[in-house]
Motif scaffolding. Structure first.
Motif, PDB file in Angstrom:
ATOM      1  N   GLY A 162       0.789  -1.231   0.000  1.00 15.56           N
ATOM      2  CA  GLY A 162       0.000   0.000   0.000  1.00 15.56           C
ATOM      3  C   GLY A 162       0.820   1.279   0.000  1.00 15.56           C
ATOM      4  N   LYS A 163       2.140   1.171   0.123  1.00 18.78           N
ATOM      5  CA  LYS A 163       2.987   2.379   0.136  1.00 18.78           C
ATOM      6  C   LYS A 163       3.083   2.958  -1.273  1.00 18.78           C
ATOM      7  N   GLU A 164       3.209   4.281  -1.337  1.00 23.71           N
ATOM      8  CA  GLU A 164       3.317   4.969  -2.634  1.00 23.71           C
ATOM      9  C   GLU A 164       4.778   5.086  -3.050  1.00 23.71           C
ATOM     10  N   VAL A 165       5.019   4.812  -4.319  1.00 24.48           N
ATOM     11  CA  VAL A 165       6.355   4.893  -4.910  1.00 24.48           C
ATOM     12  C   VAL A 165       6.252   5.723  -6.177  1.00 24.48           C
ATOM     13  N   ILE A 166       7.210   6.620  -6.405  1.00 24.72           N
ATOM     14  CA  ILE A 166       7.216   7.479  -7.585  1.00 24.72           C
ATOM     15  C   ILE A 166       8.270   6.986  -8.564  1.00 24.72           C
ATOM     16  N   HIS A 167       7.847   6.759  -9.790  1.00 25.26           N
ATOM     17  CA  HIS A 167       8.773   6.360 -10.868  1.00 25.26           C
ATOM     18  C   HIS A 167       9.143   7.600 -11.677  1.00 25.26           C
ATOM     19  N   ASN A 168      10.430   7.911 -11.720  1.00 26.53           N
ATOM     20  CA  ASN A 168      10.906   9.056 -12.499  1.00 26.53           C
ATOM     21  C   ASN A 168      11.161   8.605 -13.936  1.00 26.53           C
ATOM     22  N   PHE A 169      10.289   9.012 -14.842  1.00 22.77           N
ATOM     23  CA  PHE A 169      10.420   8.637 -16.243  1.00 22.77           C
ATOM     24  C   PHE A 169      10.565   9.901 -17.062  1.00 22.77           C
ATOM     25  N   TRP A 170      11.791  10.089 -17.567  1.00 17.70           N
ATOM     26  CA  TRP A 170      12.135  11.330 -18.250  1.00 17.70           C
ATOM     27  C   TRP A 170      11.788  12.505 -17.333  1.00 17.70           C
ATOM     28  N   ARG A 171      10.954  13.370 -17.779  1.00 23.53           N
ATOM     29  CA  ARG A 171      10.613  14.539 -16.938  1.00 23.53           C
ATOM     30  C   ARG A 171       9.305  14.330 -16.184  1.00 23.53           C
ATOM     31  N   GLU A 172       8.754  13.121 -16.307  1.00 30.54           N
ATOM     32  CA  GLU A 172       7.482  12.826 -15.647  1.00 30.54           C
ATOM     33  C   GLU A 172       7.723  12.088 -14.339  1.00 30.54           C
ATOM     34  N   GLN A 173       6.776  12.262 -13.434  1.00 31.31           N
ATOM     35  CA  GLN A 173       6.781  11.504 -12.185  1.00 31.31           C
ATOM     36  C   GLN A 173       5.479  10.705 -12.125  1.00 31.31           C
ATOM     37  N   ARG A 174       5.626   9.375 -12.155  1.00 32.13           N
ATOM     38  CA  ARG A 174       4.462   8.515 -12.220  1.00 32.13           C
ATOM     39  C   ARG A 174       4.267   7.819 -10.874  1.00 32.13           C
ATOM     40  N   PRO A 175       3.119   8.047 -10.207  1.00 31.40           N
ATOM     41  CA  PRO A 175       2.887   7.440  -8.887  1.00 31.40           C
ATOM     42  C   PRO A 175       2.325   6.016  -8.999  1.00 31.40           C
ATOM     43  N   TYR A 176       2.781   5.142  -8.118  1.00 34.76           N
ATOM     44  CA  TYR A 176       2.285   3.765  -8.047  1.00 34.76           C
ATOM     45  C   TYR A 176       2.139   3.363  -6.590  1.00 34.76           C
ATOM     46  N   LYS A 177       1.343   2.307  -6.366  1.00 36.54           N
ATOM     47  CA  LYS A 177       1.221   1.727  -5.033  1.00 36.54           C
ATOM     48  C   LYS A 177       1.683   0.272  -5.071  1.00 36.54           C
ATOM     49  N   VAL A 178       2.330  -0.160  -3.991  1.00 32.60           N
ATOM     50  CA  VAL A 178       2.869  -1.510  -3.915  1.00 32.60           C
ATOM     51  C   VAL A 178       1.738  -2.489  -3.617  1.00 32.60           C
ATOM     52  N   ALA A 179       1.505  -3.424  -4.562  1.00 33.77           N
ATOM     53  CA  ALA A 179       0.451  -4.430  -4.375  1.00 33.77           C
ATOM     54  C   ALA A 179       0.987  -5.680  -3.704  1.00 33.77           C
ATOM     55  N   ALA A 180       2.261  -6.011  -3.966  1.00 33.55           N
ATOM     56  CA  ALA A 180       2.800  -7.264  -3.429  1.00 33.55           C
ATOM     57  C   ALA A 180       4.319  -7.202  -3.394  1.00 33.55           C
ATOM     58  N   VAL A 181       4.857  -7.995  -2.501  1.00 32.05           N
ATOM     59  CA  VAL A 181       6.312  -8.183  -2.411  1.00 32.05           C
ATOM     60  C   VAL A 181       6.594  -9.645  -2.729  1.00 32.05           C
ATOM     61  N   LEU A 182       7.492  -9.881  -3.694  1.00 35.27           N
ATOM     62  CA  LEU A 182       7.808 -11.236  -4.129  1.00 35.27           C
ATOM     63  C   LEU A 182       9.257 -11.579  -3.818  1.00 35.27           C
ATOM     64  N   LYS A 183       9.475 -12.851  -3.606  1.00 31.98           N
ATOM     65  CA  LYS A 183      10.841 -13.360  -3.517  1.00 31.98           C
ATOM     66  C   LYS A 183      11.265 -13.755  -4.928  1.00 31.98           C
ATOM     67  N   VAL A 184      12.362 -13.194  -5.413  1.00 29.21           N
ATOM     68  CA  VAL A 184      12.853 -13.519  -6.754  1.00 29.21           C
ATOM     69  C   VAL A 184      13.961 -14.560  -6.593  1.00 29.21           C
ATOM     70  N   PRO A 185      13.671 -15.831  -6.882  1.00 34.03           N
ATOM     71  CA  PRO A 185      14.678 -16.874  -6.671  1.00 34.03           C
ATOM     72  C   PRO A 185      15.927 -16.636  -7.524  1.00 34.03           C
ATOM     73  N   ARG A 186      17.063 -16.971  -6.963  1.00 28.53           N
ATOM     74  CA  ARG A 186      18.316 -16.862  -7.722  1.00 28.53           C
ATOM     75  C   ARG A 186      18.271 -17.765  -8.942  1.00 28.53           C
ATOM     76  N   LYS A 187      17.529 -18.870  -8.841  1.00 29.28           N
ATOM     77  CA  LYS A 187      17.485 -19.838  -9.929  1.00 29.28           C
ATOM     78  C   LYS A 187      16.369 -19.540 -10.926  1.00 29.28           C
ATOM     79  N   SER A 188      16.053 -18.272 -11.082  1.00 27.25           N
ATOM     80  CA  SER A 188      15.108 -17.845 -12.107  1.00 27.25           C
ATOM     81  C   SER A 188      15.860 -17.030 -13.158  1.00 27.25           C
TER      82      SER A 188
END
Length: 799
Positions: A162-188
């Motif tokens: 639910g936390k807000e995160v801002i993505h800096n894309f060129w001169r734009e700032q795009r807001p997003y909210k965190v829906a999930a946290v995943l474990k990214v396996p090393r073997k992927s």
């Protein structure tokens, strides 16, 4: 009966503790090496094992007309067609990789690896969920998924959901909210920090919604129905799917998910950077087998050589009615008991060494007992134990009891076997030394070779396509006396990644009117590219790089600089002034004029040969900034550059790397190989010398009376020592003659993987033989000096 055999075996170990310890130590070293390599191989072969449907998932790849033959980038609409028109396909999805992106939350910033995914992505792939629900991305385009590591970097131990995160894309700032946290396996093979939904991407790029022209870094996957396999007929039916829908289409092929890690034969961009190597698996398996069998050789050699001390025991057993199969069972049980004890020690040593081993191979392997591991252990006990003890068992059980009571000796065949096994160990050790030196020498060459660029005190920074706005920054930082020069261009640490814009084909008319053509690699840089990187012009001049003229169209003919390789392939006396026709990517101008020739330089790792290159200016692809700084006060200079960069380019992070270190990172695979080779070389020498130590100790015990007689007849201790040394020197000499061609073949085969190779002199071969000879002689001297120095009276009375 079996219990009796075990008791006899334990008593024998206790009575002959020295020889039994050497035998067991050889087994321990061999089995430990085998365990470590076994765990490493299993880890490599089980990539993607976290995906429940891994056997039904395929990556869609396209065929192209180049040396590699295939690339993974395709088009997004393919996934919908697969789902709709092919009953065998259960699902389909895609992922589009992007460049490293800046994200901020509150006042904090991070650089994260970003990718865009289809709504069906989490229906196909089973990344472990740490918190939240990744499928919320289907309902809300502003919901994103982040990796567990990224969540810790952003929010520490606090919940990211639910936390807000801002993505800096060129001169734009795009807001997003965190829906999930995943474990990214090393073997992927799919690695990411942040995943954003494709619908969010389309909200900013409507033109991509039905784009049948291929998209760079776009990977499409299909999932077949449970239990289904992709047959040749299926591949043929889907081969021309893209061609049927687009004039830009290419023939398709399908790569099983489980093959991506180890069996990707084509070069692909850095999207997938953790590829393995089947040849390396075969090599490591062979090394482990050699170490194990060297331990087995030790056991066979010492047991056979020690048989003469058990002749009377065998004779008594046979006279009292023991059958041959009973003797074979007894001797094999002795071998199995020693193998079992060695196995327990090997398991303990493996667990102890795993953290160090993981550091070498950069993995997080753990020792888990499953049915595969149990089978491997049983093979270690039964297979190696029986193999090592089989010859002594059959040899000693066949011995004539009458010869034993007469004090007879073994036949000459035994001595030939012992010498042969010792020679085999010496051969392995010498070849391992040669291989280790070659790998280290080549690694040193790769990391320190002159690549044609001035890499000293050169800092590289990712600036994500920074255009004319970079000019004020350059002007400002050059006021600092510790900043020598600065330029922006493409990544020269490893340029060719398989993108379509990396090469262009040019044509021209030769002196007699014939048309000729040449494909060249296109490198982009600004006006200071040559000076900052130390590129040496051998003819002509550098091009002008003026953003205003670029946009106004003043460059009617694009000025380019070529390298020496391109000059040779053009086959003209003076290329300066030549007009070339071609599609120069991103400039919109098909005509170019050569204004200069630059000395050849490497823009790829030294595994690859230098190809013909043209350097040009465009206002795009300016992704890396190179700063030449003074060797003094570098920390202060870097801090100054960072401060100015983040002042003049808000919401971006300055992450500097020394270019020399980046180049060295290209050879991680070779560095790991050199470390593993060093470990196995030490182990092979250790095991071989344990065998020599045991044989010499046994030989001096058997020849005690002979040594005493020689001393009574006037022989000095040093002469007796030389007698023993001479015998082993002959064995080392025979091994050296066999090992040299084997080592040369290995060296030549491995070095053939590199376009540029270190010079390996003839001295390497005698050096390897000399190392083994010196260690062997030292081992023999240590063991024989005490026996040779003993009072001959004591020697003659030892019975």
């Amino acid at each position: 009966m079996l219990k009796h055999y075990v008791k006899v075996a334990l008593r024998l170990i206790k009575r002959s503790f020295l020889f039994s310890s050497i035998n067991m130590l050889g087994f321990v070293v061999g089995m430990t090496a085998a365990f470590l390599i076994y765990l490493w191989i299993v880890d490599e072969l089980t990539f993607e094992d976290f995906n429940k449907n891994r056997n039904e998932v395929y990556r869609v790849i396209r065929e192209v007309e180049n040396a590699d033959g295939q690339v993974p980038s395709t088009a997004t609409p393919l996934s919908g067609i697969f789902r709709k028109d092919y009953p065998k396909v259960e699902n389909a999805t895609f992922i589009k990789y992007s460049n490293a992106a800046d994200f901020h939350f509150g006042n904090d910033f991070i650089v994260a690896k970003l990718a865009y995914v289809d709504t069906t992505f989490f229906d196909v792939f089973d990344f472990p969920v740490v918190a939240g629900d990744p499928k919320l991305m289907k309902k809300d385009p502003q919901q994103i998924v982040i990796s567990e590591e990224t969540a810790k970097r952003m929010f520490g131990n606090a919940s990211a959901i639910g936390k807000e995160v801002i993505h800096n894309f060129w001169r734009e700032q795009r807001p997003y909210k965190v829906a999930a946290v995943l474990k990214v396996p090393r073997k992927s093979h799919i690695q990411f920090d942040v995943l954003i939904g494709w619908n969010s991407f389309l909200s900013y790029h409507k033109e991509e919604e039905n784009n049948w022209g291929w998209s760079e870094r776009m990977h499409v996957y299909i999932q077949l129905k449970k239990g289904q396999k992709l047959t040749d007929a299926d591949r043929l039916a889907m081969r021309n799917l893209w061609l049927d829908h687009s004039q830009w289409g290419k023939p398709l092929d399908f790569q099983p998910l489980s093959d991506i890690h180890l069996r990707t034969t084509f070069k692909e961009p850095d999207d997938v950077y953790n590829h393995g190597n089947m040849q390396q698996i075969y090599l490591f398996a062979a090394l482990a087998a050699l170490i194990v069998f060297m331990g087995a050789f030790n056991f066979t050699t010492l047991s056979t050589a020690r048989a003469s001390q058990r002749f009377k025991e065998i004779g008594v057993r046979k006279v009292t009615g023991a059958k041959r199969h009973m003797l074979i069972t007894q001797f094999l049980s002795e071998s199995l008991v020693q193998a079992f004890l060695a196995l327990l020690l090997a398991l303990a040593l493996t667990e102890l060494l795993l953290p160090l081993f993981n550091r070498f191979v950069e993995k997080d392997i753990v020792l888990i007992f499953n049915w595969q591991t149990v089978l491997f252990i049983l093979f270690g006990i039964l297979g190696i134990g029986c193999l090592a003890g089989s010859f002594p068992a059959f040899y000693m059980s066949s011995f004539n009891p009458l010869l034993a009571f007469k004090g007879g000796q073994a036949t000459g065949r035994k001595g030939a076997l012992v010498k042969g096994l010792v020679c085999v160990q010496f051969v392995i050790s010498i070849v391992m030394i040669i291989g280790t030196v070659v790998v280290f020498k080549q690694l040193h060459y790769l990391q320190n070779a002159d690549v044609g660029l001035d890499t000293e005190n050169l800092v590289m920074v990712d600036v994500d396509d920074w255009r004319e706005e970079s000019i004020p920054y350059k002007q400002e930082v050059l006021k600092n006396s510790h900043v020598k020069s600065i330029t922006i261009g493409v990544d020269l640490s490893d340029f060719l990644q398989g993108y379509r814009w990396e090469t262009s084909k040019f044509s021209w008319q030769d002196e007699i009117g014939r048309m000729d053509s040449l494909e060249m690699v296109g490198l982009v840089g600004d006006r200071d590219f040559f000076q900052t990187l130390g590129l040496e012009l051998v003819k002509g001049e550098a091009f002008e790089a003026d953003p205003d003229k670029f946009w106004s169209g003043a460059y009617n003919v694009t000025p380019i600089v070529i390298n020496e390789t391109a000059w040779k392939m053009l086959d003209v006396e003076n290329p300066v002034g030549m007009i070339l026709k071609g599609d120069l990517n991103f400039t919109g101008r098909g005509t170019s004029r050569i204004v200069g020739v630059v000395k050849d330089f490497n823009y790829q790792p030294l595994r690859e040969k230098i190809r013909p290159v043209f350097i040009y200016y465009t206002n795009q692809l300016l992704v890396k900034m190179y700063v030449k700084i003074s060797p003094v006060n570098q920390a202060e200079t870097l801090n100054f550059l960072k401060t100015k960069y983040e002042e003049m380019r808000p919401n971006h992070i300055f992450v500097p790397q020394f270019f020399k270190s980046v180049l060295k990172n290209n050879y991680t695979r070779e560095r790991q190989l050199s470390q593993v080779f060093l470990i196995f070389t030490i182990l092979s020498i250790l095991v071989a010398m344990m065998g020599v130590f045991g044989l010499v100790a046994l030989s001096t015990a058997q020849r005690t009376k002979e040594i005493g007689i020689r001393k009574v007849n006037g022989a000095h201790s040093d002469r007796i020592v030389r007698m023993f040394c001479r015998e082993y020197m002959i064995w080392v000499g025979v091994a050296f003659v066999i090992a040299c061609p084997l080592g040369y073949l290995f060296m030549a085969r491995w070095l053939s993987n590199f376009a540029y190779q270190a010079t390996v002199g003839w001295w390497l071969f005698p050096m390897a033989g000399l190392v083994i000879l010196l260690i062997t002689i030292l081992t023999v001297i240590v063991q024989t000096w005490c026996a040779a120095s003993r009072n001959p009276v004591t020697s003659l009375r030892y019975e």
